[in-house]
Design an enzyme around this catalytic site. Structure first.
Site, PDB file in Angstrom:
ATOM      1  N   PRO A  54      11.358   4.137 -12.857  1.00 31.18           N
ATOM      2  CA  PRO A  54      11.204   4.857 -11.677  1.00 31.18           C
ATOM      3  C   PRO A  54      11.587   4.206 -10.209  1.00 31.18           C
ATOM      4  O   PRO A  54      11.458   3.127 -10.148  1.00 31.18           O
ATOM      5  CB  PRO A  54       9.748   5.118 -11.681  1.00 31.18           C
ATOM      6  CG  PRO A  54       8.949   4.242 -12.418  1.00 31.18           C
ATOM      7  CD  PRO A  54       9.950   3.295 -13.105  1.00 31.18           C
ATOM      8  N   GLU A  55      12.158   5.265  -9.622  1.00 31.60           N
ATOM      9  CA  GLU A  55      12.542   4.831  -8.154  1.00 31.60           C
ATOM     10  C   GLU A  55      11.584   5.315  -7.261  1.00 31.60           C
ATOM     11  O   GLU A  55      10.628   6.186  -7.688  1.00 31.60           O
ATOM     12  CB  GLU A  55      14.019   5.192  -7.854  1.00 31.60           C
ATOM     13  CG  GLU A  55      14.888   4.630  -9.112  1.00 31.60           C
ATOM     14  CD  GLU A  55      16.412   5.189  -8.818  1.00 31.60           C
ATOM     15  OE1 GLU A  55      16.591   5.302  -7.596  1.00 31.60           O
ATOM     16  OE2 GLU A  55      17.067   5.370  -9.766  1.00 31.60           O
ATOM     17  N   ARG A 106       8.764  -1.271 -22.695  1.00 33.85           N
ATOM     18  CA  ARG A 106       9.779  -2.404 -22.381  1.00 33.85           C
ATOM     19  C   ARG A 106       9.057  -3.581 -21.724  1.00 33.85           C
ATOM     20  O   ARG A 106       9.408  -4.552 -21.624  1.00 33.85           O
ATOM     21  CB  ARG A 106      10.890  -1.784 -21.679  1.00 33.85           C
ATOM     22  CG  ARG A 106      12.020  -2.053 -22.421  1.00 33.85           C
ATOM     23  CD  ARG A 106      13.259  -1.315 -21.636  1.00 33.85           C
ATOM     24  NE  ARG A 106      14.043  -2.365 -21.453  1.00 33.85           N
ATOM     25  CZ  ARG A 106      15.324  -1.977 -20.920  1.00 33.85           C
ATOM     26  NH1 ARG A 106      15.388  -0.765 -20.327  1.00 33.85           N
ATOM     27  NH2 ARG A 106      16.185  -2.698 -20.779  1.00 33.85           N
ATOM     28  N   ARG A 129      27.809  -8.520   5.338  1.00 27.95           N
ATOM     29  CA  ARG A 129      27.682  -8.621   3.970  1.00 27.95           C
ATOM     30  C   ARG A 129      28.914  -8.393   3.200  1.00 27.95           C
ATOM     31  O   ARG A 129      29.460  -7.370   3.569  1.00 27.95           O
ATOM     32  CB  ARG A 129      26.512  -7.972   3.524  1.00 27.95           C
ATOM     33  CG  ARG A 129      25.098  -8.560   3.663  1.00 27.95           C
ATOM     34  CD  ARG A 129      23.980  -7.662   3.515  1.00 27.95           C
ATOM     35  NE  ARG A 129      22.574  -8.373   4.042  1.00 27.95           N
ATOM     36  CZ  ARG A 129      22.117  -9.108   3.551  1.00 27.95           C
ATOM     37  NH1 ARG A 129      22.410  -9.791   2.302  1.00 27.95           N
ATOM     38  NH2 ARG A 129      21.023  -9.708   4.241  1.00 27.95           N
ATOM     39  N   HIS A 149       1.862   0.831 -27.006  1.00 29.33           N
ATOM     40  CA  HIS A 149       2.383  -0.088 -25.767  1.00 29.33           C
ATOM     41  C   HIS A 149       1.231   0.197 -24.606  1.00 29.33           C
ATOM     42  O   HIS A 149       1.454   0.156 -23.584  1.00 29.33           O
ATOM     43  CB  HIS A 149       3.742   0.228 -25.348  1.00 29.33           C
ATOM     44  CG  HIS A 149       4.444  -0.072 -26.632  1.00 29.33           C
ATOM     45  ND1 HIS A 149       4.899  -1.164 -27.084  1.00 29.33           N
ATOM     46  CD2 HIS A 149       5.394   1.091 -27.088  1.00 29.33           C
ATOM     47  CE1 HIS A 149       5.652  -0.927 -27.850  1.00 29.33           C
ATOM     48  NE2 HIS A 149       6.044   0.240 -28.317  1.00 29.33           N
TER      49      HIS A 149
END
Length: 269
Positions: free
Chosen positions: A2-3, A116, A150, A97
């Site tokens: 998720p972001e 994961r 940058r 899990h």
DNA sequence: ATACCGACCTGTCAGC
DNA sequence: TGCTGACAGGTCGGTA
């Protein structure tokens, strides 16, 4: 997984359901490695600890807790790629899990599930501060200052959590598409007009995604088990080979900063 | 200081 | 049908 928009949706959902509830006891799965603080520290969360509120900071979910005395503390959760925080009835089936279950005074359970195991749960006694700046609120001047000088690709800079926290692979690609900027451009090389476009595109795409409940790809669901809908409005991410929605040129997929990256070779310069 | 790259894990899916 | 390899929303630490 998720972001920012997904974590925001999850944190809001958890806050709505959990604020005011209390943690009675904590149970761990057989492999609690994802829990950064040792399981023992988490287990020491005193019985009756009240959940004051749940918020998002970057990609982290912050649980503000207060025990009966003055013992302020926070649980900080990062969901990694596949982590989920679920509120469930005790009799509902335990998913594979499941690494942590907190039994709540209300009789429900808060469950941390992460196949994961890139996710993390950590206990803090001081106020958590995310590593970078909130992209939803940053001013244009501050935004430009982040990238000055940058040489790293702009996509990589957007993903760098020390600069902006909360932007991940989907929303980096989507904002670059909307701004018409190629992902491999050096971060310091954009014109002022391009920075302005990217700044607006990023805030716009995050806002729209939050309103849609985030993007559901494979297994993302919010605290209520509901899917988000923003994946239906992706213009670049996951659309490789499909015609650009603006100019019909096939969307390209390349690797930038080690991540699958989607862009339109004609619209993005 | 900065930037690339593998490592960390499991699951899924495409291709043979 | 079954195996193999590539890939997946993220981050970290080592190396150049």
């Amino acid at each position: 997984m998720p972001e920012l928009p997904e974590v925001e949706t999850i944190a809001n959902g958890l806050n709505k359901r959990l604020a005011g509830d209390r943690i009675d006891s904590v149970w761990f799965g057989s492999k609690p490695e994802p829990l950064k603080s040792s399981a023992a520290v988490i287990a020491r969360t005193p019985e009756g600890t009240r959940i004051e509120q749940v918020q998002r900071a970057g990609k982290h979910i912050v649980f503000d807790l207060a025990a009966k005395k003055k013992d302020q503390r926070q649980w900080i959760v990062h969901l990694g790629m596949t982590g989920r925080m679920l509120v469930a009835a005790p009799e509902s089936e335990l998913l594979p899990h499941t690494h942590l279950v907190a039994r709540l005074k209300s009789g429900r359970e808060l469950r941390f599930v992460d196949p994961r195991r890139f996710g993390r749960l950590e206990v803090r006694n001081s106020a958590f501060e995310g590593p970078g700046t909130e992209p939803t609120r940053i001013s244009l001047e501050d935004f430009i200052a982040l990238f000055r000088g940058r040489k790293t690709p702009i996509k990589g800079a957007l993903l760098n959590q020390k600069l902006l926290h909360g932007v991940g692979n989907i929303y980096a690609d989507e904002s670059l598409f909307r701004a018409g900027v190629r992902p491999r451009r050096k971060a310091g090389s954009l014109t002022r007009a391009e920075y302005a476009k990217l700044h607006d595109a990023l805030q716009e795409v995050l806002k729209e995604a939050i309103a849609a409940g985030g993007s559901s790809i494979s297994d993302y669901v919010d605290a209520d088990g509901e899917e988000g809908f923003f994946q239906l409005r992706h213009r670049a991410y996951g659309r490789q080979g499909k015609p650009c929605l603006v100019c019909k040129t096939p969307i390209k997929k390349i690797v930038v900063a080690g991540r699958g990256t989607h862009y339109c070779p004609k619209c993005q310069r």
